[in-house]
Design an enzyme around this catalytic site. Structure first.
Site, PDB file in Angstrom:
ATOM      1  CG  ASP A 188      21.262  64.619  46.129  1.00 27.90           C
ATOM      2  OD1 ASP A 188      20.646  64.262  47.160  1.00 27.90           O
ATOM      3  OD2 ASP A 188      21.929  63.837  45.436  1.00 27.90           O
TER       4      ASP A 188
ATOM      5  CD  GLU B 160      18.072  59.546  47.032  1.00 25.87           C
ATOM      6  OE1 GLU B 160      18.784  59.448  46.017  1.00 25.87           O
ATOM      7  OE2 GLU B 160      18.261  60.408  47.911  1.00 25.87           O
TER       8      GLU B 160
ATOM      9  CG  HIS C 167      20.380  55.274  43.756  1.00 23.91           C
ATOM     10  ND1 HIS C 167      21.714  55.378  44.085  1.00 23.91           N
ATOM     11  CD2 HIS C 167      19.809  56.431  44.179  1.00 23.91           C
ATOM     12  CE1 HIS C 167      21.939  56.545  44.684  1.00 23.91           C
ATOM     13  NE2 HIS C 167      20.802  57.208  44.741  1.00 23.91           N
TER      14      HIS C 167
ATOM     15  CG  HIS D 295      20.284  61.686  41.858  1.00 25.66           C
ATOM     16  ND1 HIS D 295      20.372  60.452  41.252  1.00 25.66           N
ATOM     17  CD2 HIS D 295      20.246  61.430  43.202  1.00 25.66           C
ATOM     18  CE1 HIS D 295      20.380  59.506  42.157  1.00 25.66           C
ATOM     19  NE2 HIS D 295      20.309  60.068  43.342  1.00 25.66           N
TER      20      HIS D 295
END
Length: 393
Positions: free
Chosen positions: A277, A129, A194, A215
């Site tokens: 997460d 990530e 992101h 997410h």
């Protein structure tokens, strides 16, 4: 041989009451109604509890006071053991944006930990990530390490480990389309995360192989307005594109019940995976903690069952466990238990191309099982035919 009887078995087609499972070695040998006689089998009475496919967590950073980026075998094993106690039978260790040398060390520790992981959730590959993220949507990712995709770097990383199975990045960055195409061509799932991307950026990303959204809702654009004109962000574009799957943190904090319901209504249960997460605070008391590695991670505070930045301006990760996610989808989102379990088992298995062996209870599949009561309190967890957590006895 192990026989588990008197259970409500959650199968791919429904719930089989008073069912019996036969397990031989690491595989499911038979799924049947009613109790049957089996010579020389170890018999376990499920006591009317649910027998579920094991929970698969495709995005987890830590738990039990450990983070994968502590870069120790003890941390890897501690996290696997912690999450097994909450029904997780398979998980994907996930990194954070970090120094290149730290990431390479994480890859090396993963190799060492895999053969030693005999009493925890199975490792099913690595999820990287970052660090290729939008600075505007960094969330709790450390800005010191965020940068644009570097072909020399990511190609070298990918060549150094066969265990990298997904990589999350912002597709609008310079070089991010080439990055996504390279990942897809090399069997790695490129995921959108992101990101400050807009509609056209996402379309281009999907064309080169991005197929999953990390997410969902967290650290990404919704509708953006520029001089009066509106553009669809990642959220609206994800709803629009049927071929994009999503994962959600159903901890009851990151997403309110109304959004949980909306996601399931539009994307569908079949395209939505549940993820913890979780950071190191999962399964731990509330109080000060660290996001990322102990040596250079970010200080956070755990309270109200979620990790927050010290100034409480934003969440800094989840402390959820898989059982809580399933429970929340039932109690907060109003989903049937059958669908909630699918989102924690069958759906992530399909997204990760593991459906041949994992994600459902069927003859010939891995004996990855979770046994829980009506309130989804975990009573036993079996990984590949071995109990790694068992309160039933």
């Amino acid at each position: 041989m192990i026989k588990i009887y008197n259970g409500r078995i959650i199968t791919p087609t429904g719930i089989l009451n008073n069912g019996t499972l036969l397990i031989e070695g690491s595989r499911i040998l038979e799924v049947t109604e009613n109790n049957i006689d089996v010579e020389h089998a170890v018999e376990i009475n499920a006591g009317g509890r649910f027998i579920s496919p094991g929970f698969i967590d495709m995005h987890v950073h830590g738990g039990g006071g450990h983070d994968f980026m502590d870069n120790t075998v003890a941390a890897f094993l501690g996290i696997a053991n912690t999450h097994a106690q909450y029904g997780t039978t398979a998980l994907m260790p996930t990194t954070l944006s970090c120094e290149h040398t730290d990431l390479m060390e994480t890859l090396a520790v993963y190799e060492k930990a895999v053969p030693l992981n005999t009493m925890g959730a199975q490792f099913i590959g690595l999820h990287i990530e970052g660090p290729y993220f939008s600075m505007e949507q960094k969330g709790a990712q450390d800005p010191r390490y965020i940068r644009h995709p570097d072909p020399d770097e990511y190609k070298q990383i990918l060549s150094s480990s066969k265990h990298i199975k997904r990589w999350s990045a912002a597709p609008e960055l310079p070089g991010a389309l080439e990055f996504g195409k390279y990942m897809a061509e090399n069997g790695v799932l490129p995921a959108i995360a992101h990101t400050s991307a807009l509609y056209d950026d996402v379309l281009k990303a999907v064309e080169v192989g991005y197929s999953h959204v990390t997410h969902f809702y967290s650290c990404m654009t919704g509708v953006v307005r520029n001089n009066g004109y509106r553009s669809a962000g990642v959220i609206e574009t994800t709803y629009l594109l049927d071929n994009l799957t999503v994962e959600i943190i159903a901890d009851g904090k990151h997403l309110p019940p109304a959004l949980l319901q909306l996601i399931c209504k539009i994307k569908g249960v079949e395209n939505t995976a549940l993820i913890t997460d979780a950071m190191r605070g999962a399964g731990m008391p509330e109080g000060p903690s660290v996001l990322g590695a102990l040596k250079n991670g970010m200080e956070v505070i755990i309270e109200d069952n979620v990790a927050k930045l010290p100034d409480r301006s934003a969440f800094a990760g989840s402390v959820a466990t898989a059982d809580a996610l399933v429970r929340n989808m039932v109690t907060l989102a109003g989903l049937p238990l059958f669908d909630s379990v699918r989102m924690m088992s069958e759906v992530p298995a399909r997204i990760l191309h593991l459906s041949e062996h994992k994600g459902s209870i069927a003859m010939g599949k891995d004996a990855d099982l979770t046994i829980f009561d009506d309130n989804i309190n975990i009573e036993a967890t079996m990984v590949n035919g071995r109990f790694v957590f068992n309160k039933i006895r």
